[in-house]
Design a protein around this motif. Structure first.
Motif, mmCIF file in Angstrom:
data_model
loop_
_atom_site.group_PDB
_atom_site.id
_atom_site.type_symbol
_atom_site.label_atom_id
_atom_site.label_comp_id
_atom_site.label_asym_id
_atom_site.label_seq_id
_atom_site.Cartn_x
_atom_site.Cartn_y
_atom_site.Cartn_z
ATOM 1 N N GLY A 279 56.521 -23.967 -69.595
ATOM 2 C CA GLY A 279 56.996 -24.913 -70.599
ATOM 3 C C GLY A 279 56.496 -26.324 -70.350
ATOM 4 N N SER A 280 56.582 -26.774 -69.099
ATOM 5 C CA SER A 280 56.117 -28.131 -68.797
ATOM 6 C C SER A 280 54.607 -28.241 -68.943
ATOM 7 C CB SER A 280 56.555 -28.540 -67.377
ATOM 8 O OG SER A 280 56.084 -27.618 -66.409
ATOM 9 N N THR A 281 53.891 -27.163 -68.613
ATOM 10 C CA THR A 281 52.439 -27.158 -68.811
ATOM 11 C C THR A 281 52.097 -27.256 -70.293
ATOM 12 O OG1 THR A 281 52.087 -25.814 -66.820
ATOM 13 C CG2 THR A 281 50.316 -25.829 -68.451
ATOM 14 N N ALA A 282 52.794 -26.479 -71.111
ATOM 15 C CA ALA A 282 52.536 -26.502 -72.553
ATOM 16 C C ALA A 282 52.827 -27.877 -73.145
ATOM 17 C CB ALA A 282 53.380 -25.435 -73.242
ATOM 18 N N ILE A 283 53.905 -28.509 -72.678
ATOM 19 C CA ILE A 283 54.241 -29.839 -73.182
ATOM 20 C C ILE A 283 53.186 -30.860 -72.763
ATOM 21 C CG2 ILE A 283 55.909 -31.725 -72.993
ATOM 22 C CD1 ILE A 283 58.098 -29.590 -72.831
ATOM 23 N N MET A 284 52.692 -30.720 -71.528
ATOM 24 C CA MET A 284 51.640 -31.630 -71.068
ATOM 25 C C MET A 284 50.371 -31.442 -71.883
ATOM 26 S SD MET A 284 51.259 -33.981 -68.606
ATOM 27 C CE MET A 284 50.428 -35.044 -69.771
ATOM 28 N N LEU A 285 50.013 -30.199 -72.149
ATOM 29 C CA LEU A 285 48.828 -29.910 -72.968
ATOM 30 C C LEU A 285 48.994 -30.462 -74.382
ATOM 31 C CD1 LEU A 285 48.138 -26.239 -71.806
ATOM 32 C CD2 LEU A 285 46.656 -28.202 -71.387
ATOM 33 N N LEU A 286 50.193 -30.281 -74.924
ATOM 34 C CA LEU A 286 50.469 -30.815 -76.249
ATOM 35 C C LEU A 286 50.364 -32.336 -76.262
ATOM 36 C CD1 LEU A 286 51.519 -30.521 -79.186
ATOM 37 C CD2 LEU A 286 53.842 -30.615 -78.216
ATOM 38 N N SER A 287 50.909 -32.960 -75.218
ATOM 39 C CA SER A 287 50.909 -34.411 -75.153
ATOM 40 C C SER A 287 49.498 -34.986 -75.099
ATOM 41 C CB SER A 287 51.706 -34.870 -73.933
ATOM 42 O OG SER A 287 51.859 -36.269 -73.910
ATOM 43 N N ILE A 288 48.586 -34.285 -74.395
ATOM 44 C CA ILE A 288 47.219 -34.789 -74.244
ATOM 45 C C ILE A 288 46.330 -34.391 -75.417
ATOM 46 C CG2 ILE A 288 45.141 -34.731 -72.813
ATOM 47 C CD1 ILE A 288 46.912 -34.219 -70.397
ATOM 48 N N TYR A 289 46.399 -33.095 -75.775
ATOM 49 C CA TYR A 289 45.413 -32.565 -76.719
ATOM 50 C C TYR A 289 45.979 -32.240 -78.104
ATOM 51 C CZ TYR A 289 43.117 -31.849 -72.221
ATOM 52 O OH TYR A 289 42.578 -32.035 -70.976
ATOM 53 N N GLY A 290 47.279 -32.263 -78.252
ATOM 54 C CA GLY A 290 47.874 -31.807 -79.505
ATOM 55 C C GLY A 290 47.737 -32.763 -80.670
ATOM 56 N N PHE A 291 47.397 -34.009 -80.369
ATOM 57 C CA PHE A 291 47.311 -35.009 -81.433
ATOM 58 C C PHE A 291 45.925 -35.640 -81.500
ATOM 59 C CE2 PHE A 291 51.556 -34.851 -79.577
ATOM 60 C CZ PHE A 291 52.316 -34.475 -80.678
ATOM 61 N N SER A 292 44.908 -34.838 -81.123
ATOM 62 C CA SER A 292 43.547 -35.370 -81.042
ATOM 63 C C SER A 292 43.018 -35.836 -82.392
ATOM 64 C CB SER A 292 42.604 -34.314 -80.448
ATOM 65 O OG SER A 292 42.620 -33.131 -81.236
ATOM 66 N N GLU A 293 43.498 -35.229 -83.483
ATOM 67 C CA GLU A 293 42.978 -35.613 -84.796
ATOM 68 C C GLU A 293 43.447 -36.997 -85.230
ATOM 69 O OE1 GLU A 293 46.555 -32.855 -85.634
ATOM 70 O OE2 GLU A 293 44.975 -33.138 -84.123
ATOM 71 N N PHE A 294 44.436 -37.564 -84.531
ATOM 72 C CA PHE A 294 44.940 -38.886 -84.879
ATOM 73 C C PHE A 294 44.378 -39.994 -83.995
ATOM 74 C CE2 PHE A 294 48.357 -35.830 -85.934
ATOM 75 C CZ PHE A 294 48.404 -36.033 -87.301
ATOM 76 N N VAL A 295 43.524 -39.622 -83.031
ATOM 77 C CA VAL A 295 43.043 -40.598 -82.061
ATOM 78 C C VAL A 295 42.294 -41.747 -82.728
ATOM 79 C CG1 VAL A 295 41.443 -40.933 -80.141
ATOM 80 C CG2 VAL A 295 42.961 -38.946 -80.162
ATOM 81 N N ASN A 296 41.482 -41.444 -83.716
ATOM 82 C CA ASN A 296 40.639 -42.464 -84.345
ATOM 83 C C ASN A 296 41.331 -43.216 -85.482
ATOM 84 O OD1 ASN A 296 38.488 -41.955 -82.642
ATOM 85 N ND2 ASN A 296 37.688 -40.322 -83.953
ATOM 86 N N GLU A 297 42.586 -42.882 -85.752
ATOM 87 C CA GLU A 297 43.314 -43.630 -86.776
ATOM 88 C C GLU A 297 43.567 -45.060 -86.295
ATOM 89 O OE1 GLU A 297 44.165 -42.690 -89.788
ATOM 90 O OE2 GLU A 297 43.223 -40.709 -89.522
#
Length: 252
Positions: free
Chosen positions: A48-66
């Protein structure tokens, strides 16, 4: 868009599997020692903590350039560290003067940290932390018990018929076996019928120091066969009406 915000499915799978393996190693030790949070709990926390960490880093990549979006990869991870406390608190139990489950609570907390390391790709730290945790739980546990064998107190509860001389006899039996009485509490515990006569029952709660657990077992064996003794109980076993009954409890 920078490649730092992307992860392949293969690498993501490897991290999740590694988290399950590392968390499972810690959980297996807890399961083997018969503690409340065991194999499955530790695996779930680590995944669970691994999945949350992955989500935190990579889950919102499409918003990085906003232009109005600021990405903080550690934000969700911080919530894991503060939120895992409720699960650890659920493994801590207090029975009289004895508090158990602290080590298991700490292991759940550190497994969450290991999962965050795996999710962030900090793999060496995750593996090293797992090795150190296992050394602490297995090797240092035995060493600590050896060093503290003469300093730790054990709690024993004995229910007796309230008759003169019974408490003195119990204290004598402990003394004959080299067991030091640190403290004793006396509490009324209702009535019982003895040979057709109602007698008052008293609960004696002893805090004891013994060099070896075997000496306490020997003393309680003798005490349980004495007159006016209704039951004896300790953290690790109990005897009722002179017959021993296994009674295992979870300890950190």
């Amino acid at each position: 868009m920078s490649s730092v915000w992307h992860i392949t499915d293969l690498e993501l799978t490897i991290r999740i599997l590694l988290a399950a393996g590392l968390g499972g190693l810690v959980g297996l030790e807890r399961e083997w020692s018969n503690h409340a949070a065991g194999l499955r709990t530790h695996i779930l926390v680590c995944i669970g903590s691994t999945a949350i960490m992955l989500l935190s880093i990579y889950g919102f990549s499409e918003f990085v350039n906003e232009p109005q979006v600021r990405v903080d990869p550690a934000r969700l991870a911080a919530q894991v560290i503060s939120g895992i406390g409720f699960l650890g608190a659920g493994t801590i139990m207090r029975t009289g003067l004895t508090v158990s489950g602290l080590t298991t609570a700490a292991s759940v907390w550190v497994v969450a940290a290991i999962g965050l390391c795996v999710g962030a790709g900090f793999l060496y730290c995750a593996v090293l932390a797992t090795v150190m945790v296992l050394l602490s739980l297995v090797v240092l546990n035995k060493w600590e018990k050896y060093l503290m064998r003469n300093r730790r107190t054990m709690e024993v509860v004995i229910k007796i018929v309230d008759k003169p001389g019974v408490l003195g006899n119990i204290a004598t039996k402990f003394g004959e076996n080299g067991i030091h009485i640190v403290n004793v509490q006396m509490n009324p515990d209702g009535m019982t019928e003895v040979d057709g006569v109602l007698e008052a029952v008293v609960e004696l709660r002893f805090s004891l120091k013994a060099s070896q657990g075997e000496t306490l077992i020997k003393a309680l064996d003798t005490i349980s066969t004495s007159g006016h003794i209704l039951s004896t109980e300790s953290k690790t076993f109990s005897m009722v009406s002179g017959s021993r009954k296994s009674s295992r409890h979870a300890v950190g």
